[in-house]
Design an enzyme around this catalytic site. Structure first.
Site, PDB file in Angstrom:
ATOM      1  N   CYS A  20      -3.053   1.172   6.927  1.00  0.00           N
ATOM      2  CA  CYS A  20      -3.302   0.554   8.043  1.00  0.00           C
ATOM      3  C   CYS A  20      -3.893   1.242   9.187  1.00  0.00           C
ATOM      4  O   CYS A  20      -4.671   0.591   9.980  1.00  0.00           O
ATOM      5  CB  CYS A  20      -1.947   0.006   8.522  1.00  0.00           C
ATOM      6  SG  CYS A  20      -0.682   1.275   8.596  1.00  0.00           S
ATOM      7  N   ASN A  61       0.648  -1.184  -0.095  1.00  0.00           N
ATOM      8  CA  ASN A  61      -0.092   0.074   0.056  1.00  0.00           C
ATOM      9  C   ASN A  61       0.817   1.280  -0.163  1.00  0.00           C
ATOM     10  O   ASN A  61       0.452   2.539  -0.466  1.00  0.00           O
ATOM     11  CB  ASN A  61      -0.982  -0.021   1.191  1.00  0.00           C
ATOM     12  CG  ASN A  61      -0.481  -0.155   2.276  1.00  0.00           C
ATOM     13  OD1 ASN A  61       0.758  -0.514   2.511  1.00  0.00           O
ATOM     14  ND2 ASN A  61      -0.987   0.398   3.502  1.00  0.00           N
ATOM     15  N   GLU A  70       4.705  -4.662  11.858  1.00  0.00           N
ATOM     16  CA  GLU A  70       3.835  -3.324  11.884  1.00  0.00           C
ATOM     17  C   GLU A  70       2.806  -3.929  11.008  1.00  0.00           C
ATOM     18  O   GLU A  70       2.806  -4.319   9.830  1.00  0.00           O
ATOM     19  CB  GLU A  70       4.737  -2.523  11.211  1.00  0.00           C
ATOM     20  CG  GLU A  70       6.011  -1.987  11.450  1.00  0.00           C
ATOM     21  CD  GLU A  70       5.357  -0.598  12.475  1.00  0.00           C
ATOM     22  OE1 GLU A  70       4.441  -0.438  12.870  1.00  0.00           O
ATOM     23  OE2 GLU A  70       6.381  -0.310  13.365  1.00  0.00           O
TER      24      GLU A  70
HETATM   25  P1  NAP Z   1       0.568  -9.162   3.281  1.00  0.00           P
HETATM   26  O1  NAP Z   1      -0.197  -9.994   2.429  1.00  0.00           O
HETATM   27  O2  NAP Z   1       0.886  -9.665   4.633  1.00  0.00           O
HETATM   28  O3  NAP Z   1       1.848  -8.972   2.504  1.00  0.00           O
HETATM   29  C1  NAP Z   1       3.201  -8.178   3.247  1.00  0.00           C
HETATM   30  C2  NAP Z   1       4.357  -8.781   2.654  1.00  0.00           C
HETATM   31  O4  NAP Z   1       4.604 -10.204   3.192  1.00  0.00           O
HETATM   32  C3  NAP Z   1       4.427  -8.774   1.129  1.00  0.00           C
HETATM   33  O5  NAP Z   1       5.616  -8.551   0.447  1.00  0.00           O
HETATM   34  C4  NAP Z   1       4.198 -10.426   0.855  1.00  0.00           C
HETATM   35  O6  NAP Z   1       4.721 -11.115  -0.490  1.00  0.00           O
HETATM   36  C5  NAP Z   1       5.184 -11.010   2.086  1.00  0.00           C
HETATM   37  N1  NAP Z   1       4.769 -12.368   2.522  1.00  0.00           N
HETATM   38  C6  NAP Z   1       3.652 -13.287   2.131  1.00  0.00           C
HETATM   39  N2  NAP Z   1       3.674 -14.417   2.794  1.00  0.00           N
HETATM   40  C7  NAP Z   1       4.915 -14.428   3.237  1.00  0.00           C
HETATM   41  C8  NAP Z   1       5.592 -15.336   4.015  1.00  0.00           C
HETATM   42  N3  NAP Z   1       5.239 -16.693   4.133  1.00  0.00           N
HETATM   43  N4  NAP Z   1       6.923 -15.323   4.600  1.00  0.00           N
HETATM   44  C9  NAP Z   1       7.482 -14.122   4.475  1.00  0.00           C
HETATM   45  N5  NAP Z   1       6.682 -12.917   3.507  1.00  0.00           N
HETATM   46  C10 NAP Z   1       5.658 -13.219   3.309  1.00  0.00           C
HETATM   47  O7  NAP Z   1       0.044  -7.858   3.403  1.00  0.00           O
HETATM   48  P2  NAP Z   1      -0.270  -6.635   2.267  1.00  0.00           P
HETATM   49  O8  NAP Z   1      -1.807  -7.215   1.828  1.00  0.00           O
HETATM   50  O9  NAP Z   1       0.721  -6.401   1.173  1.00  0.00           O
HETATM   51  O10 NAP Z   1      -0.614  -5.495   3.020  1.00  0.00           O
HETATM   52  C11 NAP Z   1      -1.744  -5.048   3.727  1.00  0.00           C
HETATM   53  C12 NAP Z   1      -1.491  -5.456   5.188  1.00  0.00           C
HETATM   54  O11 NAP Z   1      -0.445  -4.662   5.767  1.00  0.00           O
HETATM   55  C13 NAP Z   1      -2.593  -4.940   5.997  1.00  0.00           C
HETATM   56  O12 NAP Z   1      -3.036  -5.587   7.220  1.00  0.00           O
HETATM   57  C14 NAP Z   1      -2.294  -3.320   6.682  1.00  0.00           C
HETATM   58  O13 NAP Z   1      -2.892  -2.997   7.592  1.00  0.00           O
HETATM   59  C15 NAP Z   1      -0.907  -3.689   6.957  1.00  0.00           C
HETATM   60  N6  NAP Z   1       0.064  -2.494   6.817  1.00  0.00           N
HETATM   61  C16 NAP Z   1       0.602  -2.148   8.171  1.00  0.00           C
HETATM   62  C17 NAP Z   1       1.221  -1.090   8.197  1.00  0.00           C
HETATM   63  C18 NAP Z   1       1.884  -0.735   9.715  1.00  0.00           C
HETATM   64  O14 NAP Z   1       2.560   0.167   9.705  1.00  0.00           O
HETATM   65  N7  NAP Z   1       1.326  -1.126  10.757  1.00  0.00           N
HETATM   66  C19 NAP Z   1       1.260  -0.204   7.317  1.00  0.00           C
HETATM   67  C20 NAP Z   1       1.159  -0.556   5.958  1.00  0.00           C
HETATM   68  C21 NAP Z   1       0.266  -1.754   5.972  1.00  0.00           C
HETATM   69  P3  NAP Z   1       3.701 -11.283  -1.483  1.00  0.00           P
HETATM   70  O15 NAP Z   1       3.044 -10.046  -1.958  1.00  0.00           O
HETATM   71  O16 NAP Z   1       4.747 -12.067  -2.700  1.00  0.00           O
HETATM   72  O17 NAP Z   1       2.729 -12.311  -0.932  1.00  0.00           O
END
Ligand code: NAP
Length: 472
Positions: A279, A149, A245
């Site tokens: 988020c 995002n 995070e």
């Molecule tokens: P996501 O699906 O959890 O993916 C995040 C990252 O993790 C991607 O690079 C993904 O790679 C990788 N990943 C997936 N499976 C993995 C595994 N088994 N081992 C290691 N890495 C793996 O999250 P998203 O959909 O990209 O982002 C949305 C989420 O992020 C929401 O829940 C949001 O709240 C959270 N977020 C939190 C913050 C904060 O500061 N707290 C800020 C922004 C977003 P792939 O893309 O290849 O699957």
């Protein structure tokens, strides 16, 4: 684009297409890294960690400072890349780029500030004659895994502090949005970063994630993403430092004395940025019974004017969601709430990946749009009777990332600050507000550890204790 590891831009036979969330056209393609690429990147990062640790703080400062300048010089290119791969409006992308310049500048400054402290051993019984101090040293190899995002600024929040602290970094950007991270890598190399100091592997988290996170040569993982992937990484990481995070379903409390025009403006501004895919987006609007109807009347027109469409069109305020399936999911959650007695005040329609900015009223705490992380352009409005009930509703969640309250009453504001379980607390604004220099991070299942370059740089180091046993 190609990916970067072991000092080279490399390709792979298997490719991943990067698609425009708006119309599904292919924006570019990137290599799909495999386990061999992970090994290659790790061997190089181990060498890079030694090189980076030997680099004086002033040199690390200069590299990061130069990188900030290069991002600024290429800001329009970065903004278009973000919009093309992520789908946020150009205005939002330009803002993200300006924040990335800040994040890298702040990181550069931290490279000159990391220090230990002297330890007053003479205050310990029997320790007279000892003299000691702490030394901050880099962790070594840092793995940085980022979400889709904020494909530039959230990568900067990991890479900037990691390099400032003298580590080598292996980036694993989100598969949907790898281009900004690859361009950031390019910028850092142009700014003079040693070739082994960074790698950027594009590949599926499900395929290379385990190998990256389990590897014992990695001393620190910094992850931003969903709760479930975060939990999996914690299980895999073993004994290494981890920053998490994660997600949220941030509440805002509207007390009866609030200025409703200001509140409506703030909710419209903090609930729909990046199509609600932030988020700390305002998700749950807890509204005093006394002003419930007036608040909805004030909010509806401010949300109804948010124009949707092609994010490259300067008039668009709200672009598509990252994938059509995410917009379908949001539609299902809203429909489910309506079937349970909630009411759509405005919005509630979907065209492909675009879900119209939506307000849902009469939401009860058992509904999915209240309980889970919605991550879409919808706010869910729920009534309360008293500040006690408002705080208890705000805390009725596994998450604890951010929260807001609108009130002129100091007692209520202070109760909110003390009793609401969230890492970032906003008084007289919605939860979605962040300055890149502040300590930022969640409580409960929203994660642990802080970002913000000053705080993240500390988390990218280890503390050593040195004690001289002197003859008095
Ligand atoms: P996501 O699906 O959890 O993916 C995040 C990252 O993790 C991607 O690079 C993904 O790679 C990788 N990943 C997936 N499976 C993995 C595994 N088994 N081992 C290691 N890495 C793996 O999250 P998203 O959909 O990209 O982002 C949305 C989420 O992020 C929401 O829940 C949001 O709240 C959270 N977020 C939190 C913050 C904060 O500061 N707290 C800020 C922004 C977003 P792939 O893309 O290849 O699957």
């Amino acid at each position: 684009m190609r990916m970067y590891a072991a000092g080279q831009w490399i390709d792979a036979e298997k490719k991943i297409d990067v698609l425009s969330p708006y119309d599904g056209t292919v924006v570019d393609s990137v290599p799909c890294a495999d386990l061999g690429d992970v090994e290659n990147a790790m061997e190089s990062a181990v060498r890079g960690a030694r090189t980076m640790a030997a680099l004086p703080g002033y040199d690390r400062y200069r590299i990061l400072r130069a990188a900030a300048d290069l991002i600024e010089a290429r800001s329009e290119e970065f903004a278009r890349t973000i919009t093309l791969e992520e789908g946020k409006s150009l205005t939002e992308s330009r803002f993200e780029v300006s924040r990335a310049v800040q994040t890298m500048t702040l990181s550069a400054e931290e490279a000159k500030r990391l220090h230990g402290e002297t330890i007053p051993f003479d205050g310990a019984p029997g320790a007279a004659g000892k003299f000691g101090f702490t030394l901050r040293v880099p962790c070594g190899v840092v793995v940085a895994i980022s979400p889709f995002n904020f494909p530039l600024n959230l990568v900067c929040h990991k890479v900037g502090p990691a390099l400032a602290a003298g580590n080598a970094v292996v980036i694993k950007p989100a598969t949907d949005t790898p281009l900004s991270a690859l361009k950031l890598t390019e910028v850092l190399l142009d700014a003079g970063l040693p070739a082994d100091g960074i790698a950027c592997l594009t590949g599926l988290g499900a395929e290379i994630g385990d190998a990256l996170c389990r590897d014992r040569r990695v001393r620190k993982i910094t992850f931003t993403g969903s709760r479930d992937v975060g939990e999996r990484i914690c299980h895999m990481a073993g004994i290494k430092k981890v920053t998490m995070e994660l997600g949220g379903n941030s509440p805002v409390i509207i007390m009866p004395d609030a200025d409703l025009d200001k509140v409506a403006l703030a909710v419209a501004a903090t609930g729909y940025s990046n199509a609600g895919q932030v988020c700390i987006s305002t998700q749950r609007v807890l509204t005093s019974e006394k002003i419930y109807g007036d608040f909805l009347d004030a909010l509806k027109p401010k949300v109804a004017v948010l124009t949707t469409g092609n994010p490259l069109d300067e008039r668009t305020k709200v672009g598509p969601m990252i994938r059509e399936k995410e917009a379908i999911r949001v539609e299902e959650w809203v429909d489910e709430a309506v079937a349970g007695g909630a009411q759509v005040v405005t919005g509630g329609v979907r065209h492909g990946a675009i879900y119209a900015p939506t307000v849902v009223a009469e939401v009860s705490p058992d509904m999915r749009i209240f309980r889970d992380e919605l991550f879409g352009p919808v706010v869910a409005v729920t009534r309360f009777d008293s500040i006690d009930e408002a705080i208890s509703l705000a805390n009725d969640t596994i998450y604890g990332l951010a929260a807001g309250i609108f009130t002129e009453n100091l007692e209520w504001a202070m109760r909110f600050a003390h009793e609401v379980e969230a890492g970032n607390l906003m008084i007289n604004w919605g939860p979605q507000w962040r300055a890149d220099l502040m300590p930022y991070g969640g409580l409960k299942e929203s994660g642990f550890g802080k970002e913000g370059p000053r705080y993240a740089a500390l988390e990218m180091t280890e503390l050593k204790l040195v004690c001289f046993h002197l003859a008095r």
